[in-house]
Motif scaffolding. Structure first.
Motif, short mmCIF file in Angstrom:
data_model
loop_
_atom_site.label_atom_id
_atom_site.label_comp_id
_atom_site.label_asym_id
_atom_site.label_seq_id
_atom_site.Cartn_x
_atom_site.Cartn_y
_atom_site.Cartn_z
N VAL A 1 0.81 -1.24 -0.13
CA VAL A 1 0.08 0.09 0.08
C VAL A 1 0.86 1.16 0.00
O VAL A 1 0.54 2.35 -0.81
N SER A 2 2.18 1.32 0.54
CA SER A 2 2.88 2.48 0.48
C SER A 2 3.57 2.53 -0.64
O SER A 2 3.94 3.41 -1.06
N LYS A 3 3.69 1.33 -1.48
CA LYS A 3 4.48 1.50 -2.66
C LYS A 3 3.44 2.16 -3.69
O LYS A 3 3.99 2.66 -4.53
N VAL A 4 2.30 1.98 -3.58
CA VAL A 4 1.24 2.82 -4.48
C VAL A 4 0.89 4.12 -3.85
O VAL A 4 -0.02 4.75 -4.14
N LYS A 5 1.60 4.70 -2.84
CA LYS A 5 1.39 5.90 -2.44
C LYS A 5 0.05 6.33 -1.59
O LYS A 5 -0.33 7.27 -1.74
N LEU A 6 -0.18 5.32 -0.73
CA LEU A 6 -1.22 5.25 -0.18
C LEU A 6 -0.84 5.13 1.46
O LEU A 6 -0.13 4.48 1.55
N SER A 7 -1.74 5.84 2.47
CA SER A 7 -1.46 5.79 3.85
C SER A 7 -1.99 4.21 4.17
O SER A 7 -3.18 3.89 4.06
N SER A 8 -1.31 3.44 4.81
CA SER A 8 -1.75 2.08 5.33
C SER A 8 -2.83 2.06 6.30
O SER A 8 -3.43 1.40 6.57
N ALA A 9 -3.01 3.49 7.07
CA ALA A 9 -4.36 3.56 7.70
C ALA A 9 -5.82 3.25 7.04
O ALA A 9 -6.56 2.72 7.54
#
Ligand code: ATP
Length: 279
Positions: A146-154
């Motif tokens: 999820v961080s690889k696609v530039k989203l917050s894991s929250a």
């Protein structure tokens, strides 16, 4: 030598209610680690072809011929009821490759997720189904992708309905990165999104295309220009031209390809301008 990722062997799709095949007998070999763009007008059979690899064709349609994934037969249907068991086996083979070896990214990511469960649960369940990871390991992998696609894991804690269309498509990409499939089939994955979101997703699709084999179904020739190695042009269920992108764009042979290029070039100018401006 690397095995072809997909081989269609005299493969066709028919609707019993129609006298024209939806996909005319097709022989096509796709080498691995390349991105094939499947283009053609609406109704030409692009989605059916993509779905046939995943064993996701509507039940009422008949198929003949074979499809091989890395030389393994995944579809073999003859229309003969005595081969029902063989057909079942091949449907199972298609099921086995779906998810882990071949991932599907559809136009509306909301349809890919269960509305009742958090994204975290769905990531972990899918990863655990296709890998030997524990829940905890699956969760770490989900957060990393999820961080690889530039989203917050929250955001993983949320239900699918609590994300925007663009965020959900990023989640779909994250899940695909996490599964590490050998082939990704993306069916108009950006066409439900606005131009800016499409543009922001482009580097992620490029990265995915670089790492694995990909079949990209799209109407958008600007995207094809950015992503594809090869292009297959479908018209009324037949591949009328199949070539490397550079050759097809500079020397389209079939009149239908020439027509498509002329028309789409006009329609895609705004997106192409946006890409050029940013580079
Ligand atoms: N379940 C079905 N039963 C009968 N015909 C179908 C079925 N699904 C699709 N078709 C027909 O198969 C043809 C190809 O459809 P397909 O969805 O593959 O087109 P496409 O090229 O992906 O179009 P688009 O770009 O609009 O998504 C169309 O003529 C369509 O009407």
């Amino acid at each position: 030598m690397n095995k072809p990722i997909i081989r269609f062997d005299n493969f066709s799709i028919e609707n019993p209610d129609s006298d024209r095949p939806l996909i005319a007998p097709l022989n096509l070999t796709l080498p691995p680690y390349r991105t094939l763009a499947l283009v053609g007008e609406s109704g030409s059979g692009k989605t059916l072809l993509g779905r046939s690899i995943l064993g996701l064709l509507p039940e009422q349609l008949n198929t003949t011929g074979n499809i091989y994934f890395q030389d393994k037969k995944i579809i073999s249907v003859t229309g003969n009821p005595t081969v029902d068991n063989k057909q079942k086996k091949n449907e199972i083979a298609a099921l086995e490759i779906r998810g882990k070896a071949v991932s599907f990214i559809m136009q509306n990511a909301i349809n890919a997720f269960d509305p009742l469960f958090s994204l975290q649960d769905q990531f972990c369940e899918t990863l655990q189904k296709h890998t030997a990871l524990s829940y905890r390991q699956a969760l770490i992998k989900a957060q990393q992708s999820v961080s690889k696609v530039k989203l917050s894991s929250a955001l993983l804690k949320r239900l699918p309905s609590q994300l925007s269309g663009g965020q959900l498509q990023r989640m779909m990409l994250a899940l695909t990165f996490a599964l590490e499939p050998e082939l990704v089939i993306a069916d108009e994955p950006t066409s439900a999104l606005d131009s800016l979101t499409q543009f922001e997703l482009l580097p992620l699709f490029k990265q995915m295309a670089k790492e694995r084999s990909m079949i990209f179904i799209t109407h958008d020739l600007a995207l094809v220009q950015e992503l594809a190695d090869d292009i297959a042009v479908l018209k009324r269920g037949e591949i009328v031209e199949f070539r490397a992108k550079s050759i097809l764009f500079s020397h389209p042979q079939h009149p239908y390809t020439q027509y498509l290029l002329a028309m789409r070039a006009k329609l895609n100018q705004p997106f192409a301008r946006l890409v050029r401006k940013k580079q």
